[in-house]
Design a protein around this motif. Structure first.
Motif, PDB file in Angstrom:
ATOM      1  N   LEU A 231       0.863  -1.143  -0.032  1.00  0.00           N
ATOM      2  CA  LEU A 231      -0.093  -0.036  -0.079  1.00  0.00           C
ATOM      3  C   LEU A 231       0.790   1.531   0.022  1.00  0.00           C
ATOM      4  CD1 LEU A 231      -2.870  -1.133   2.546  1.00  0.00           C
ATOM      5  CD2 LEU A 231      -2.938  -0.766  -0.010  1.00  0.00           C
ATOM      6  N   ILE A 232       2.017   1.221   0.631  1.00  0.00           N
ATOM      7  CA  ILE A 232       2.833   2.503   0.768  1.00  0.00           C
ATOM      8  C   ILE A 232       3.653   2.478  -0.651  1.00  0.00           C
ATOM      9  CG2 ILE A 232       5.093   3.218   1.357  1.00  0.00           C
ATOM     10  CD1 ILE A 232       4.548   1.796   4.114  1.00  0.00           C
ATOM     11  N   LYS A 233       3.736   1.559  -1.442  1.00  0.00           N
ATOM     12  CA  LYS A 233       4.242   1.742  -2.824  1.00  0.00           C
ATOM     13  C   LYS A 233       3.024   2.135  -3.881  1.00  0.00           C
ATOM     14  CE  LYS A 233       7.492  -1.887  -1.911  1.00  0.00           C
ATOM     15  NZ  LYS A 233       7.970  -3.257  -1.752  1.00  0.00           N
ATOM     16  N   ARG A 234       1.915   1.640  -3.542  1.00  0.00           N
ATOM     17  CA  ARG A 234       0.848   2.143  -4.376  1.00  0.00           C
ATOM     18  C   ARG A 234       0.381   3.570  -4.302  1.00  0.00           C
ATOM     19  NH1 ARG A 234      -4.741  -1.200  -4.447  1.00  0.00           N
ATOM     20  NH2 ARG A 234      -3.132  -2.835  -4.828  1.00  0.00           N
ATOM     21  N   HIS A 235       0.303   3.863  -2.991  1.00  0.00           N
ATOM     22  CA  HIS A 235      -0.267   5.322  -2.612  1.00  0.00           C
ATOM     23  C   HIS A 235       0.697   6.508  -2.341  1.00  0.00           C
ATOM     24  CE1 HIS A 235      -4.171   3.643  -2.636  1.00  0.00           C
ATOM     25  NE2 HIS A 235      -4.028   2.646  -1.584  1.00  0.00           N
ATOM     26  N   GLN A 236       2.091   5.818  -1.975  1.00  0.00           N
ATOM     27  CA  GLN A 236       3.134   6.909  -1.551  1.00  0.00           C
ATOM     28  C   GLN A 236       2.544   7.848  -0.727  1.00  0.00           C
ATOM     29  OE1 GLN A 236       6.368   7.312  -3.760  1.00  0.00           O
ATOM     30  NE2 GLN A 236       5.464   5.049  -3.628  1.00  0.00           N
ATOM     31  N   PRO A 237       2.171   7.403   0.510  1.00  0.00           N
ATOM     32  CA  PRO A 237       1.614   8.370   1.361  1.00  0.00           C
ATOM     33  C   PRO A 237       2.563   9.324   1.894  1.00  0.00           C
ATOM     34  CG  PRO A 237       1.304   6.266   2.046  1.00  0.00           C
ATOM     35  CD  PRO A 237       2.355   6.274   1.141  1.00  0.00           C
ATOM     36  N   ARG A 238       2.139  10.502   2.300  1.00  0.00           N
ATOM     37  CA  ARG A 238       3.269  11.690   2.608  1.00  0.00           C
ATOM     38  C   ARG A 238       3.908  11.353   3.992  1.00  0.00           C
ATOM     39  NH1 ARG A 238       6.225  14.539   4.041  1.00  0.00           N
ATOM     40  NH2 ARG A 238       6.569  16.695   4.108  1.00  0.00           N
ATOM     41  N   TYR A 239       3.242  10.658   4.834  1.00  0.00           N
ATOM     42  CA  TYR A 239       3.865  10.481   6.149  1.00  0.00           C
ATOM     43  C   TYR A 239       4.503   9.425   6.360  1.00  0.00           C
ATOM     44  CZ  TYR A 239       1.651  14.831   7.662  1.00  0.00           C
ATOM     45  OH  TYR A 239       1.332  16.097   7.625  1.00  0.00           O
ATOM     46  N   ASN A 240       4.740   8.259   5.182  1.00  0.00           N
ATOM     47  CA  ASN A 240       5.620   7.255   5.404  1.00  0.00           C
ATOM     48  C   ASN A 240       6.834   7.374   4.595  1.00  0.00           C
ATOM     49  OD1 ASN A 240       2.605   5.739   5.075  1.00  0.00           O
ATOM     50  ND2 ASN A 240       3.744   4.539   6.343  1.00  0.00           N
ATOM     51  N   VAL A 241       7.755   6.651   5.148  1.00  0.00           N
ATOM     52  CA  VAL A 241       9.120   6.416   4.679  1.00  0.00           C
ATOM     53  C   VAL A 241       8.765   5.646   3.365  1.00  0.00           C
ATOM     54  CG1 VAL A 241      11.266   5.614   4.694  1.00  0.00           C
ATOM     55  CG2 VAL A 241      10.349   6.679   6.643  1.00  0.00           C
ATOM     56  N   ARG A 242       9.213   6.240   2.179  1.00  0.00           N
ATOM     57  CA  ARG A 242       9.020   5.522   0.976  1.00  0.00           C
ATOM     58  C   ARG A 242      10.014   4.982  -0.001  1.00  0.00           C
ATOM     59  NH1 ARG A 242       6.104   9.821   1.649  1.00  0.00           N
ATOM     60  NH2 ARG A 242       7.226  11.045  -0.025  1.00  0.00           N
ATOM     61  N   LEU A 243      10.330   3.918  -0.209  1.00  0.00           N
ATOM     62  CA  LEU A 243      11.504   3.392  -1.189  1.00  0.00           C
ATOM     63  C   LEU A 243      11.024   3.511  -2.458  1.00  0.00           C
ATOM     64  CD1 LEU A 243      14.149   1.989  -1.697  1.00  0.00           C
ATOM     65  CD2 LEU A 243      13.015  -0.048  -1.512  1.00  0.00           C
ATOM     66  N   LYS A 244      11.620   4.474  -3.344  1.00  0.00           N
ATOM     67  CA  LYS A 244      11.225   4.820  -4.630  1.00  0.00           C
ATOM     68  C   LYS A 244      11.355   3.891  -5.432  1.00  0.00           C
ATOM     69  CE  LYS A 244      12.319   9.787  -3.838  1.00  0.00           C
ATOM     70  NZ  LYS A 244      13.259  10.960  -4.419  1.00  0.00           N
ATOM     71  N   ASP A 245      10.496   3.602  -6.394  1.00  0.00           N
ATOM     72  CA  ASP A 245      10.482   2.508  -7.555  1.00  0.00           C
ATOM     73  C   ASP A 245      10.807   1.186  -7.237  1.00  0.00           C
ATOM     74  OD1 ASP A 245       9.649   2.107 -10.372  1.00  0.00           O
ATOM     75  OD2 ASP A 245      11.810   2.310 -10.733  1.00  0.00           O
TER      76      ASP A 245
ATOM     77  N   ARG B 250      30.378 -15.286   1.376  1.00  0.00           N
ATOM     78  CA  ARG B 250      31.425 -16.371   1.964  1.00  0.00           C
ATOM     79  C   ARG B 250      32.825 -15.476   2.284  1.00  0.00           C
ATOM     80  NH1 ARG B 250      30.020 -21.920   1.088  1.00  0.00           N
ATOM     81  NH2 ARG B 250      28.317 -21.857  -0.454  1.00  0.00           N
ATOM     82  N   GLY B 251      32.594 -14.251   2.501  1.00  0.00           N
ATOM     83  CA  GLY B 251      33.547 -13.364   3.002  1.00  0.00           C
ATOM     84  C   GLY B 251      34.004 -12.527   2.116  1.00  0.00           C
ATOM     85  N   LYS B 252      33.664 -12.615   0.849  1.00  0.00           N
ATOM     86  CA  LYS B 252      33.979 -11.800  -0.305  1.00  0.00           C
ATOM     87  C   LYS B 252      32.618 -10.660  -0.711  1.00  0.00           C
ATOM     88  CE  LYS B 252      37.192 -15.034  -2.293  1.00  0.00           C
ATOM     89  NZ  LYS B 252      37.587 -15.934  -3.497  1.00  0.00           N
ATOM     90  N   LEU B 253      32.928  -9.472  -0.841  1.00  0.00           N
ATOM     91  CA  LEU B 253      32.085  -8.673  -1.267  1.00  0.00           C
ATOM     92  C   LEU B 253      31.853  -8.970  -2.816  1.00  0.00           C
ATOM     93  CD1 LEU B 253      33.200  -5.065   0.158  1.00  0.00           C
ATOM     94  CD2 LEU B 253      31.282  -6.390   0.609  1.00  0.00           C
ATOM     95  N   VAL B 254      30.309  -8.850  -3.107  1.00  0.00           N
ATOM     96  CA  VAL B 254      30.177  -9.464  -4.449  1.00  0.00           C
ATOM     97  C   VAL B 254      29.052  -8.560  -5.182  1.00  0.00           C
ATOM     98  CG1 VAL B 254      30.537 -12.055  -4.032  1.00  0.00           C
ATOM     99  CG2 VAL B 254      28.365 -11.000  -3.563  1.00  0.00           C
ATOM    100  N   ASP B 255      28.749  -7.669  -4.372  1.00  0.00           N
ATOM    101  CA  ASP B 255      27.722  -6.768  -5.025  1.00  0.00           C
ATOM    102  C   ASP B 255      27.630  -5.475  -4.075  1.00  0.00           C
ATOM    103  OD1 ASP B 255      25.672  -6.096  -6.724  1.00  0.00           O
ATOM    104  OD2 ASP B 255      24.024  -6.967  -5.473  1.00  0.00           O
ATOM    105  N   ARG B 256      27.289  -4.407  -4.699  1.00  0.00           N
ATOM    106  CA  ARG B 256      26.755  -3.300  -4.007  1.00  0.00           C
ATOM    107  C   ARG B 256      26.002  -2.487  -4.743  1.00  0.00           C
ATOM    108  NH1 ARG B 256      32.187   0.047  -2.657  1.00  0.00           N
ATOM    109  NH2 ARG B 256      32.964  -2.006  -2.604  1.00  0.00           N
ATOM    110  N   ASP B 257      24.790  -1.767  -4.116  1.00  0.00           N
ATOM    111  CA  ASP B 257      23.916  -0.884  -4.911  1.00  0.00           C
ATOM    112  C   ASP B 257      23.654   0.243  -3.851  1.00  0.00           C
ATOM    113  OD1 ASP B 257      21.849  -2.173  -3.216  1.00  0.00           O
ATOM    114  OD2 ASP B 257      21.737  -3.873  -4.633  1.00  0.00           O
ATOM    115  N   ARG B 258      22.904   1.299  -4.239  1.00  0.00           N
ATOM    116  CA  ARG B 258      22.292   2.528  -3.527  1.00  0.00           C
ATOM    117  C   ARG B 258      20.900   2.566  -3.751  1.00  0.00           C
ATOM    118  NH1 ARG B 258      27.639   5.487  -4.013  1.00  0.00           N
ATOM    119  NH2 ARG B 258      27.018   6.104  -6.143  1.00  0.00           N
ATOM    120  N   HIS B 259      20.115   2.934  -2.761  1.00  0.00           N
ATOM    121  CA  HIS B 259      18.686   3.126  -3.216  1.00  0.00           C
ATOM    122  C   HIS B 259      18.275   4.438  -2.575  1.00  0.00           C
ATOM    123  CE1 HIS B 259      18.236  -1.091  -4.682  1.00  0.00           C
ATOM    124  NE2 HIS B 259      19.172  -1.223  -3.596  1.00  0.00           N
ATOM    125  N   THR B 260      17.385   5.085  -3.195  1.00  0.00           N
ATOM    126  CA  THR B 260      16.810   6.499  -2.675  1.00  0.00           C
ATOM    127  C   THR B 260      15.427   6.285  -2.045  1.00  0.00           C
ATOM    128  OG1 THR B 260      17.888   7.408  -4.357  1.00  0.00           O
ATOM    129  CG2 THR B 260      16.125   8.819  -3.088  1.00  0.00           C
TER     130      THR B 260
END
Length: 583
Positions: free
Chosen positions: A80-94, A273-283
């Protein structure tokens, strides 16, 4: 809504888990989850902060949805947060929504997996494991013959489709089964999703035993695997969320958060298994709180963990910069077997610090997708799809369809298509967009619908695409972007944005990637049909490429004069004569 009214409304609510929405007219202000709806909603009558008090003052309506479990409430809140994008919620974009199952409000209901159910449909979920859900839905279709086709395909048929021949549908469209009998089968599916597992496991078990007795061991093994999936579907949590059991923590996700104003960035590192294999950032959009230091980062963490891990593999462990403080999220992660730690020292603490540095680098970055949506007057422009066609004087014609999510290429969403060999860019663009639109409406494309189509070309290519969209009935906005002047062409006008505009750069990346992908596919096909030149003495790989680059196809090489052939670098009189003789 005044305090007394809110208390009265709360007193009528059930003491069950669920989701509540505070609304103002048509707008949803806030979506929350609760183990006890009555208690949680009543707490807003004594606001914990000035910000919550301001929100409650704006509320004029309250909606609730009761769920079977706390985990379902957690996932429904995320949807519901993703669908309605409420003003007072923390929202992960897209980001993705969790899949649900709906049985449509139709004379012969259709069963389908969807992220955006129709209001009148009978809906179950949400669920986290889409693969398991797909297995269950297919088993229900094979057992009870429930249709999966669109209403357009259902209407006006005079004979059953291939699904009937394959045993996936009992063909109510042509009355191979009566509507009353069909609706009884639909009710069997409803009973299964409501918890009556035997509705599906019993026929699967009988089928498995019959196959084994008939020595059809392959089919018996297939039915056994399907039976195990179905039996695990409801599980202990009753919502398709299963514990991962004992873990050796091979996969560890490290999360860092940085906040500036109402913008938040979460950086995620993955260690295998102890090796960094991926990294990403999200707004994320993080509404300002009255006590930033105490509540902002935990709120962002809690929202991110639920909204991000839709259909994604949960790690064995999560390393966080601080506790997220949400008991429902904690219970969900514990049920999934995910260890959650806030390291204070050592290698794990250094990983968290690295994630924090990644987050700080990105926080406050200009939002290209938001700027594009604002500039074009769209509600959102997070998911873009680019289209281009490529051919050589009409031969080896191909089309490309690339996808971008939140400004980054989503290569899992790339598609390509062979087109009719015709030296007409407009006709080929119309065919390409028609193909994409028909697949979307028929449910044959597993990608989400885009927010915007980006057509490589000017007014002519855009109008061809718009004709295709209108003819098929796919309601998605489209714009064109030609290379010559970098002007953005819409159905109503043209835009001449500054060359350094971030939203123009975004469109250019989509357009250029669609062009690259189309040319690459075209060259692959062209090389495939050019093998006849390999047998011509004196024609090596480089000369062959020059010939095809100059004439576009083997047929055009065959039709070329000796003089034209000799105009190609590396082709002398003798070689040209040999080409003419051999072809």
């Amino acid at each position: 809504m005044d305090v007394e009214t809110l208390r009265e409304r709360a007193s009528d609510l059930p003491r069950e888990p669920g989701v509540y929405q505070f609304r103002n007219g048509e707008a949803t202000l806030y979506v929350g989850k609760a183990v006890d709806l009555r208690s949680r909603v009543r707490s807003y009558a004594d606001p914990r902060s000035a910000r919550i008090r301001r929100m409650v003052d704006r509320v004029d309506d309250l909606e609730i949805a009761v769920t079977d479990t706390e985990t379902q409430a957690l996932l429904l809140e995320a949807n519901l947060i993703k669908r309605h994008q409420p003003r007072y919620n923390v929202r992960l974009k897209d980001d993705k929504s969790y899949p649900m199952v709906q049985l449509t409000a139709h004379e012969a209901p259709r069963i389908e997996i969807t992220r955006d159910p129709a209001e009148a449909a009978t809906v179950f979920g949400p669920f986290t494991n889409k693969g398991r859900l797909e297995t269950v839905v297919k088993a229900l279709r094979e057992t009870y013959g429930l249709r999966g086709c669109s209403d357009n395909k259902y209407a006006g048929r005079d004979r059953p489709c291939l699904d009937y021949e394959m045993g996936l549908c009992s063909a109510p469209c042509t009355r191979e089964i009566g509507l009353e009998s069909y609706r009884e089968d639909v009710q069997s599916a409803v009973r299964f999703f409501e918890g009556e597992t035997g509705v599906l496991t019993d026929p699967l078990r009988r089928g498995m035993e019959t196959a084994a007795e008939s020595q059809q061991f392959e089919r018996a093994a297939h039915l056994r695997d399907r039976l195990e999936t179905v039996e695990a579907f409801h599980g202990d949590a009753d919502d398709a969320v299963q514990s991962m059991g004992e873990s050796q923590e091979h996969l560890v996700d490290v999360v860092g958060v940085a906040i500036r104003g109402e913008d938040a960035t979460v950086a995620r590192l993955r260690s295998d298994r102890g090796k960094l294999v991926d990294r990403d950032r999200h707004t994320l959009e993080a509404p300002a709180t009255d006590d930033e230091a105490e509540s902002a980062v935990p709120a962002v963490l809690a929202a991110f963990l639920v909204q991000y891990y839709a259909e994604r593999q949960l790690p064995d462990a999560l390393l966080l910069p601080e506790r997220h403080g949400d008991p429902e999220v904690a219970a969900w992660l514990e049920a999934e077997g995910v260890a959650v730690r806030v390291p204070g020292a050592g290698r794990e603490a250094k990983l968290v610090e690295l994630a924090l540095k990644n987050a700080r680098q990105n926080v406050g970055r200009r939002d290209e997708c938001g700027m594009l949506a604002d500039a074009l007057g769209l509600e959102r422009a997070r998911r873009l799809e680019g289209f281009d066609v490529s051919h050589a004087q009409g031969s080896s014609a191909v089309g490309s369809n690339v996808a971008f999510d939140d400004g980054s290429a989503d290569k899992s969403g790339y598609r390509r298509k062979k087109l009719t060999d015709e030296n007409d860019d407009y006709a080929n663009m119309r065919r390409l967009v028609t193909w994409r639109a028909e697949r979307a409406l028929d449910g044959r494309d597993d990608r989400p619908d885009p927010d915007l189509l980006v057509i490589d070309g000017g007014r002519g290519q855009l109008e061809a695409a718009l004709e295709a969209l209108d003819e098929v009935g796919w309601d998605v906005p489209a714009i064109g972007l030609a290379k010559a002047e970098e002007r953005v062409v819409t159905p109503d006008r043209e835009y001449d944005w500054p060359r350094d505009a971030p939203h123009l750069h975004l469109l250019q990346r989509v357009r250029d990637e669609a062009h690259r992908f189309a040319v690459q596919y075209h060259q692959t096909l062209r090389d495939e049909v050019s093998t006849v030149l390999d047998d011509v003495p004196g024609i090596g790989p480089e000369t062959r490429k020059r010939l095809l680059g100059r004439f576009g196809s083997v047929e055009n090489v065959r039709a070329a004069s000796l003089e034209d052939l000799q105009s190609v670098p590396g082709v002398g009189e003798r070689t040209a004569q040999t080409v003419k003789e051999r072809l």
